[in-house]
Design a protein around this motif. Sequence first.
Motif, short mmCIF file in Angstrom:
data_model
loop_
_atom_site.label_atom_id
_atom_site.label_comp_id
_atom_site.label_asym_id
_atom_site.label_seq_id
_atom_site.Cartn_x
_atom_site.Cartn_y
_atom_site.Cartn_z
N ASP A 9 0.85 -1.19 0.00
CA ASP A 9 0.00 0.00 0.00
C ASP A 9 0.89 1.24 0.00
OD1 ASP A 9 -1.95 1.91 0.29
OD2 ASP A 9 -2.16 1.59 2.46
N LEU A 10 0.92 1.93 -1.11
CA LEU A 10 1.80 3.10 -1.22
C LEU A 10 0.94 4.37 -1.23
CD1 LEU A 10 4.20 1.76 -4.02
CD2 LEU A 10 4.36 1.44 -1.54
N PHE A 11 0.60 4.80 -0.06
CA PHE A 11 -0.33 5.95 0.04
C PHE A 11 0.21 7.18 -0.68
CE2 PHE A 11 2.00 8.63 2.99
CZ PHE A 11 2.91 7.73 3.54
N TRP A 12 1.52 7.39 -0.59
CA TRP A 12 2.10 8.59 -1.17
C TRP A 12 1.98 8.61 -2.69
CZ3 TRP A 12 5.66 6.60 -4.39
CH2 TRP A 12 6.25 5.39 -4.04
N ALA A 13 1.83 7.44 -3.28
CA ALA A 13 1.77 7.39 -4.74
C ALA A 13 0.40 7.82 -5.26
CB ALA A 13 2.10 5.98 -5.24
N GLU A 14 -0.57 7.90 -4.36
CA GLU A 14 -1.92 8.25 -4.78
C GLU A 14 -2.43 9.53 -4.15
OE1 GLU A 14 -3.91 4.50 -3.83
OE2 GLU A 14 -3.73 4.00 -5.96
#
Lengths: 340, 340, 340
Positions: free
Chosen positions: A122-127
């Motif tokens: 889960d890459l929150f920063w990418a979204e």
Amino acid sequence: MFLKNAWYVAATPDEIDTKPLGRKICGERIAFYRGAEGKVAAVEDFCPHRGAALSLGYVQDGNLVCGYHGLVMGCDGKVVSMPLQRVGGFPCVKSYPVIERYGFIWVWPGNPEKADPALMPDLFWAESDEWAYGGGLYHIKCDYRLMIDNLMDLTHETYVHADSIGQEEIDETPVNTKVEGDEVITSRYMENIMAPPFWAGNLRGNGLADDVPVDRWQISRFTPPSHILIDVGVAHAGKGGKDAPPENRVRAIVVDFITPETENSHWYFWGMARNFRPDDAELTARIREGQGRIFGQDLDVLEAQQRNLEAYPERRLLMLAIDAGGVQSRRVLDRLVKAE
Amino acid sequence: MFLKNAWYVAATPDEIDTKPLGRKICGERIAFYRGAEGKVAAVEDFCPHRGAALSLGYVQDGNLVCGYHGLVMGCDGKVVSMPLQRVGGFPCVKSYPVIERYGFIWVWPGNPEKADPALMPDLFWAESDEWAYGGGLYHIKCDYRLMIDNLMDLTHETYVHADSIGQEEIDETPVNTKVEGDEVITSRYMENIMAPPFWAGNLRGNGLADDVPVDRWQISRFTPPSHILIDVGVAHAGKGGKDAPPENRVRAIVVDFITPETENSHWYFWGMARNFRPDDAELTARIREGQGRIFGQDLDVLEAQQRNLEAYPERRLLMLAIDAGGVQSRRVLDRLVKAE
Amino acid sequence: MFLKNAWYVAATPDEIDTKPLGRKICGERIAFYRGAEGKVAAVEDFCPHRGAALSLGYVQDGNLVCGYHGLVMGCDGKVVSMPLQRVGGFPCVKSYPVIERYGFIWVWPGNPEKADPALMPDLFWAESDEWAYGGGLYHIKCDYRLMIDNLMDLTHETYVHADSIGQEEIDETPVNTKVEGDEVITSRYMENIMAPPFWAGNLRGNGLADDVPVDRWQISRFTPPSHILIDVGVAHAGKGGKDAPPENRVRAIVVDFITPETENSHWYFWGMARNFRPDDAELTARIREGQGRIFGQDLDVLEAQQRNLEAYPERRLLMLAIDAGGVQSRRVLDRLVKAE
């Protein structure tokens, strides 16, 4: 020695925008391309007709056409058609689960039935609009685990990157290592120090004073198969460090997706996500250039290390406290590979 | 197949002036550097921590610091320190006896206890104001013994170096070979001939007529492990040849230090010492350039020979009178290696 | 896997005009040169003295002189002389039957006693004033049989050469394969189609309309060991196709001499003979350039195919109707090699 049932970063979208891409991942020769409606697809890079590389072909109507004799391969590895041929009895090739997400093409080189998208990180920063990302790709001729070691202990910054992110306080400060299930976390906090050049630049880039003491943190997080995200940053001293309010700190995530090519070579997708001035494309480019230069310094070191280890396979290496992050990460991998 | 208990030329001083040098000698990976007070030192090019190449590090307070995680290696191969670590139990690496003398760095890749400086060759010309020296280094992909063969029989000058030092009279004149203990000497004297271009130039360079007949000599001397010094020159005919008074001759010593890297590659330190106009740096440079060009012609020949010998390992080669120098030198080596 | 008792194209005359040429043919290292009266000769590229490559030497009085120590090798592989030596007892090296004919140097790498010039192919176009020829040479890192496959089925033109000689009608038209003794012939006739760019250019080059329908033919003829001549051309539709009168057609012969170097690399002599405007050197150069570009497109495809086949040696390939030409050619080779 690598996990096959796992999501690996295989490419960035721009690499398959205009034509297919042939890339070896975990020993598998794979052709990546955009199929129907631009959806990414991946099949073995081997035409069942005569063994030509499908990645040298082209995409037509969502299928990959072999550039040698025109066999049309489906995204599922089944032959769709071929001029003047009945293809019903043609052998299939492997197809690989692929997902385009977070600005990357992800592939599952192992058993397709086990390829669960829910296992993606889960890459929150990418979204998030509050974060910006820039990065690049290096091909490195060493076991991908040497890169894991490299990133799970940042002591090397003092030596390899002395002129940018290194500073003496790093190796004067003990590192803390803990294992949480399949994750390994190493962390180091340095208080009341001066920021090294790279971070001084980021302070300025974020409109903050760079000539005052700061608290600096580095928190490396390994998750299988070989993703390492490093929470890094500096805050004006005494303002709460990592948890200081945004107006007192600059924070970023060093992004490292380490994808084995063979037993002794790998693809290294590096980058940095930051949550300050995310719309400043010029800043993104400048950070990317600086990081590319810094990370390029590791290449010579790691490739020479690989040659040394191959020359002296019988030598046992030391496992110091600073190596615990790499050692624990390898233990997780050993356990998971054995289970596989 | 090489002697390990012997002094080999490993480098020239300029190669370690600003940073360490990693070089493989007789199969040993060695880091050379200047330790305390500029004294040359050599240790295994392998950090006992994680196998990094020490030669990629830097020197601090006379010790070599690993450029990866800061381990400080002593000149004796014992670890001095490492940030935050007790290093008492750390494994050692090999250290190698080294001597800086005669304008070269010499290393003893074998048993350090047998490394006696008295076994160094005596190079009077390297310490005399009446002599000047210039030379260079080539890396050649062939067994170092092919280079010994090459230099112990100068017949090849006629063919390989036809436009500089070659002349028909060389292969019309028998060569004389003798063995004195571990030394092998081949000699050839040509009387009343015209000097070839290289020597005509040296006559002029020394203020002597170059359009009159000369006596020419070539005396190759092999000493173990693989040093070959060749006394060469021309004198105006009838003036005493090699022993003619200085005003009638030009004399030089072709210097060849042949250092094995692996079984099928070597480092070739070549040069020329002369005892005429020793202060003329411009002449030194000109001779060096000419010699570099001439000796470069041997590379293709020797590397092609190596490939041929590897392709046909079962073929027996001829051993003619002209080959006796190389054959006898190999016998000396065989005997000494066996004793080792 | 190749025939040794056969005539192969080894070189073009210009390659040995000024100095000897060392080239490996069917695993044999051979030195080619012009001996007495300019007659071509070929001996093993191995000096029996010390294993030097004879091809690095020079020709004197019709013999090849070793460039290392001056051994003089005769065209028959017997040593003629060497300075100061009696050479009666010197070992011989192999000599190879060679013939210069049709603008090529041909060599017989197998048993010299079986080398019958009558077994040479008959290339009428190479000796006729009504034909012109232009061609080139590529070194390709793949089994020479992959090139045979490539040329015995021209379906690939549609894909590999889409912008020049390819057109959809090729793979919409069935290919016909027949075996006549040791020869294999594949043919394809396409009627009433538009000429692709390469042939449109040739129509114009021959003063014919290029905007009218044509009949096109391709007749590939394999003869052992690995020569493929392809009768190709277009004629204005309905005028008789291949047999149309010269004023209605352009006809050429694609020339492919495929010479194994090793098991997985080969020399590819390609070219085109045409019987229109044979005196137009500028046209020859233009066709040659275009063909060189087109044939260069095959290199990547074939070398990638070779890597794939080496990576997956156990996979069985398909044998479709379009592959029959290659399959039958391999059968002829298998039979002849077995007989050898």
